[in-house]
Enzyme design. Structure first.
Site, PDB file in Angstrom:
ATOM      1  N   CYS A   1     -15.529   7.404   1.686  1.00  0.00           N
ATOM      2  CA  CYS A   1     -16.913   7.892   1.648  1.00  0.00           C
ATOM      3  C   CYS A   1     -17.209   8.839   2.819  1.00  0.00           C
ATOM      4  O   CYS A   1     -18.117   9.667   2.746  1.00  0.00           O
ATOM      5  CB  CYS A   1     -17.891   6.719   1.688  1.00  0.00           C
ATOM      6  SG  CYS A   1     -17.422   5.371   0.602  1.00  0.00           S
TER       7      CYS A   1
ATOM      8  N   GLU B   1       0.865  -1.186   0.000  1.00  0.00           N
ATOM      9  CA  GLU B   1       0.000   0.000   0.000  1.00  0.00           C
ATOM     10  C   GLU B   1       0.899   1.233   0.000  1.00  0.00           C
ATOM     11  O   GLU B   1       1.728   1.395   0.892  1.00  0.00           O
ATOM     12  CB  GLU B   1      -0.928  -0.007   1.218  1.00  0.00           C
ATOM     13  CG  GLU B   1      -1.667   1.301   1.484  1.00  0.00           C
ATOM     14  CD  GLU B   1      -2.439   1.851   0.286  1.00  0.00           C
ATOM     15  OE1 GLU B   1      -3.253   1.118  -0.285  1.00  0.00           O
ATOM     16  OE2 GLU B   1      -2.191   3.039  -0.095  1.00  0.00           O
TER      17      GLU B   1
END
Ligand SMILES: Cc1cc2nc3c(=O)[nH]c(=O)nc-3n(C[C@H](O)[C@H](O)[C@H](O)COP(=O)(O)OP(=O)(O)OC[C@H]3O[C@@H](n4cnc5c(N)ncnc54)[C@H](O)[C@@H]3O)c2cc1C
Length: 459
Positions: free
Chosen positions: A46, A36
């Site tokens: 979100c 990552e």
């Protein structure tokens, strides 16, 4: 010897896949290495608009599971701040750069999970060293915007460029923080995910909140003063501002896949089959915002970058990698959002999608209320239905209204998923009590209106 799964991208799709694979295969059977490049794993992008507005704390509250949890509880080798720079499909290896410590590593894989997400669309005029210009894709972007809003001198004016749902949610967040907000949109009005008649209701509500909307106005540049953004440039002159947030949408992050020779589909996203395998490349899987999928109504491939799909697709890939059997059978484009108290829901095809897919259809708009008219708090709700002609099969639906509007789209999504006709829908046994709906639910009223419209055309 244990097999080896390498995951590129440690958020929704990647970590759902890794977790599912781990549930089915222990560390002696499957070694899992995750790369990552950012600072966080399994975070909720979100939630960023609600963190910006101050409604929810962050960034910790937006992280479902951090890297340490995956290391200790899921026995994964999670390498943060590592960016994969190349995939060698012949040698079954990836090359990753350590963004913190420096240096490069090469790691072998048996299975490869490609879950790099999407990247924000950034036109050349938006590439600048001036402070105060932000994209909105990751928690790091959210943190940078929050720092700018809190710093001295505090910005008073904001311009949001692009009126998709992210732009709309950020505009809401900024007005709630007390800034004067202008939303500039190249199309007629914001929320192009719904038809323009429904989008106009959203624009009206945004104006009611004090957000200035400048439609049909592409931005062509930025002006800066003393290293800070000072205006966005448009054909109608500059719009002065202290901060610019870009909300021009995203495109699939496929650079590595393309360089490695993985197949892209007509939308520009990676092609996968229903088990999330990349065709022609055994042991290579992909999921989330970087892939395209089947639209179950139009039958066409689509790129719908939403967290709900990324999680499901990642889960499907992980079950299959773990030796199980699972499929992802496509989407119908259901989505919900809000602007302060105004809620918006959509599913299926808009009028222009239905036309492009070659359908004959009727569309109707039904005005109703969210509760019985006499019950305190009753407010308007507008439901639009698009139905195939002459079959009456539901093709799409949109709802704009106040409380209880957005999630009403779910009953329409279920009807659409199951191929119901508007005639069938008039018989649906939906819940009724005055605090929750009029005796004829807005969905039923719209279905009846669509039946009448179809009958009138065939008379
Ligand atoms: C502001 C905002 C609001 C949103 N609201 C909603 C909503 O309400 N509902 C909804 O369904 N969806 C929403 N979304 C969309 C949702 O967040 C995404 O669809 C979802 O995060 C996609 O998951 P993903 O795992 O495919 O990609 P991502 O979440 O983008 O994760 C990809 C990861 O891969 C990493 N990566 C990329 N390239 C490399 C590389 N070369 N090496 C190593 N790592 C790499 C990235 O750093 C990233 O962490 C929203 C998105 C934003 C930005």
């Amino acid at each position: 010897m244990a097999q080896r799964l390498i995951v590129i991208g440690g958020d929704a799709a990647g970590m759902s896949a890794a977790s599912q694979a781990r549930r089915r295969r222990d560390r002696g059977d499957l070694e899992i290495v995750v790369f990552e490049r950012g600072h966080f794993t399994s975070y909720s992008a979100c939630g960023i608009p609600y963190w910006i507005s101050g409604l929810v704390p962050g960034p910790e509250a937006l992280i479902a599971r951090g890297p340490e949890t995956f290391r200790t509880e899921y026995a994964m080798d999670v390498r943060m701040r590592h960016e994969v720079t190349a995939i060698d499909l012949e040698r079954r290896e990836v090359v990753a750069r350590d963004l913190k410590g420096g240096g490069e590593v090469r790691e072998r894989f048996d299975d490869l999970m490609y879950a790099t997400g999407a990247v924000p669309v950034k036109p050349s005029w938006a590439i600048t060293d001036a402070g105060g210009v932000f994209g909105m894709q990751t928690l790091d972007d959210g943190a940078a915007l929050r720092d700018w809003l809190d710093a001295d001198p505090q910005p008073r004016r904001a311009v949001v460029v692009g009126g998709g749902y992210i732009g709309v949610e950020i505009a809401e967040a900024l007005i709630q923080r007390g800034l004067s907000v202008t939303l500039v949109e190249a199309g007629e009005q914001p929320m192009s995910t719904v038809d323009s008649d429904m989008g106009e209701l959203v624009a009206e509500a945004m104006r009611g909140l004090g957000i200035t909307i400048r439609g049909s106005l592409p931005v062509s540049g930025l002006e800066e003063r003393d290293g800070r953004v000072s205006a966005v440039v448009t054909a109608e002159g500059p719009i002065p501002t202290d901060v610019v947030v870009m909300g021009l949408g995203v495109r699939p992050n496929t650079a590595l896949a393309e360089a490695a020779g993985l197949p892209l589909g007509p939308t520009g996203a990676i092609r996968v089959d229903r088990r999330m395998r990349v065709p022609g490349h055994p042991g290579v899987w992909a999921a989330g915002d970087c892939v395209e999928t089947l639209h179950r109504v139009s039958g066409l491939p689509v790129h719908v970058p939403l967290g709900t799909h990324a999680n499901k697709q990642g889960r499907v890939a992980g079950i299959n990698i773990g030796g199980g059997y699972a499929t992802f059978t496509g989407v119908i484009g259901t989505a919900v959002t809000k602007v302060c108290d105004l809620e918006v829901g959509r599913t299926g095809l808009r009028e222009r999608d239905a036309t492009a897919a070659g359908f004959e259809f009727v569309s109707v708009i039904a005005e109703s209320t969210n509760r019985a008219g006499y019950y305190p708090g009753a407010r308007p709700m507008t439901v639009k239905l698009i139905a195939e002609r002459p079959s009456g099969r539901l093709l799409g639906a949109q709802i704009v209204g106040w409380s209880e509007a957005a999630k009403r789209i779910d009953s329409l999504a279920v009807a659409l998923w199951n191929g119901m006709t508007v005639d069938d829908m008039t018989q649906l046994d939906l819940g009724y009590a005055p605090p929750y709906a009029p005796v004829w639910d807005p969905v039923l009223i719209a279905a009846r209106k669509a039946v009448d419209a179809l009958a009138a055309l065939d008379r």
